[in-house]
Write an enzyme that holds these catalytic residues in place. Structure first.
Site, mmCIF file in Angstrom:
data_model
loop_
_atom_site.group_PDB
_atom_site.id
_atom_site.type_symbol
_atom_site.label_atom_id
_atom_site.label_comp_id
_atom_site.label_asym_id
_atom_site.label_seq_id
_atom_site.Cartn_x
_atom_site.Cartn_y
_atom_site.Cartn_z
ATOM 1 N N SER A 86 3.323 5.221 -2.588
ATOM 2 C CA SER A 86 4.145 5.766 -3.480
ATOM 3 C C SER A 86 4.748 6.990 -3.358
ATOM 4 C CB SER A 86 3.629 5.794 -5.028
ATOM 5 O OG SER A 86 4.557 5.921 -5.996
ATOM 6 N N ASP A 143 6.226 -5.297 -8.332
ATOM 7 C CA ASP A 143 6.093 -3.769 -8.428
ATOM 8 C C ASP A 143 6.899 -3.256 -9.610
ATOM 9 O OD1 ASP A 143 6.125 -0.828 -8.083
ATOM 10 O OD2 ASP A 143 5.965 -1.088 -6.048
ATOM 11 N N HIS A 193 2.348 -2.573 -8.314
ATOM 12 C CA HIS A 193 2.824 -1.125 -7.813
ATOM 13 C C HIS A 193 1.057 -0.594 -7.423
ATOM 14 C CE1 HIS A 193 4.582 2.609 -6.622
ATOM 15 N NE2 HIS A 193 3.598 3.116 -7.182
#
Length: 276
Positions: free
Chosen positions: A97, A227, A256
């Site tokens: 991320s 995601d 995610h």
């Protein structure tokens, strides 16, 4: 506990486990988490004989709750100082991320010999926010909403994120894991509210296009197609087009936070790429 002190006086916490002469793998966590988010990966690779390193980004975890420097250039500069301090050579850098953005910015600037490979997992590059140049991006109003929720009631906001879209626990039939939600919340609440607030702009508005183009090492890009935090069409599917030596691996239905929910699948895939 191990810390380095950066040039501006910030204390950066880090873990450094395993044989110091083994190939190092450096893990870069997402927002608003800490090095602890990599427990499943660090234990896995430690058992495989690697040296595993993870730091708490400034303002996160056990590092200084900074009110300045909470942006990508400084995050990457902190990693440069950590790599110099530990004299890391031939390292693999894995970022999730926001950490994927940090990896891209660091690897593009790393000293020769420091980096062997890079892995971007559910990562924010090339750029998240919608603009004329990025018409399919996420509207700025979404990130303004993040900031408002954080400032109003950070504790509840973090429960809502972890209990919903981050791990896909809001999907019909999903197996909700209360311990995972609590651990996400624990990590987030240890960090500083100001740093976390600033980091929303860092992960959403930073343009990593030039960083991706500058990366010359083999790079694996991994993302789930469900995601809900970083849309794959505006992230991995664009990043792979900018990398010189990139490989894209898409996981059907994964969320995610797939490194936690599907560590049993992703860890062997990470290992295979590192050993290739």
């Amino acid at each position: 506990m191990a810390f380095i002190t950066t040039k501006d006086g910030t204390q950066i916490f880090y873990k450094d486990w395993g044989p110091k002469d083994a190939q190092p793998i450096v893990f870069h966590h997402g927002w608003p988490l800490s090095a602890d988010d990599w427990d499943a990966q660090m234990m896995f690779f430690l058992a495989k004989g690697f040296r595993v390193i993870a730091h708490d980004r400034r303002g996160h975890g056990r590092s200084t709750q900074t009110d300045t420097g909470n942006e990508m250039d400084t995050y990457a500069a902190d990693v440069i100082e950590l790599a110099d301090h530990l004299d890391l050579k031939n390292a693999v850098h894995i970022g999730h991320s926001t950490g994927g953005g940090e990896v891209a910015r660091y690897v593009a600037r790393a000293k020769p010999g420091r980096v062997a490979k890079a892995i971007l997992v559910s990562a924010v590059p090339p750029i998240m926010v919608k603009s004329d140049k990025n018409p399919k991006g996420t509207p700025i109003e979404v990130f303004d909403g993040f900031r408002a929720a954080l400032a109003a009631n950070r504790a509840q906001f973090y429960l809502d994120v972890a209990g919903g879209p981050f791990y896909g626990f809001n999907r019909e039939g999903a197996k909700v894991l209360p311990g995972v939600i609590q651990n996400w919340w624990r990590q987030g609440m240890i960090g500083g509210a100001k740093a976390h607030y600033d980091c929303i702009a860092a992960f959403s508005e930073t343009d990593f296009t030039d960083d991706l183009k500058a990366m010359t090492v083999p790079t694996l890009v991994m993302q789930g197609d469900d995601d809900q935090v970083v849309p794959i069409a505006d992230a991995s599917e664009l990043s792979i087009k900018l990398l010189k030596h990139g490989t894209l691996k898409v996981y059907k239905g994964y969320p995610h936070g797939m490194l936690t929910t599907h560590a049993d699948v992703l860890n062997p895939d990470l290992l295979a790429f590192i050993k290739a």
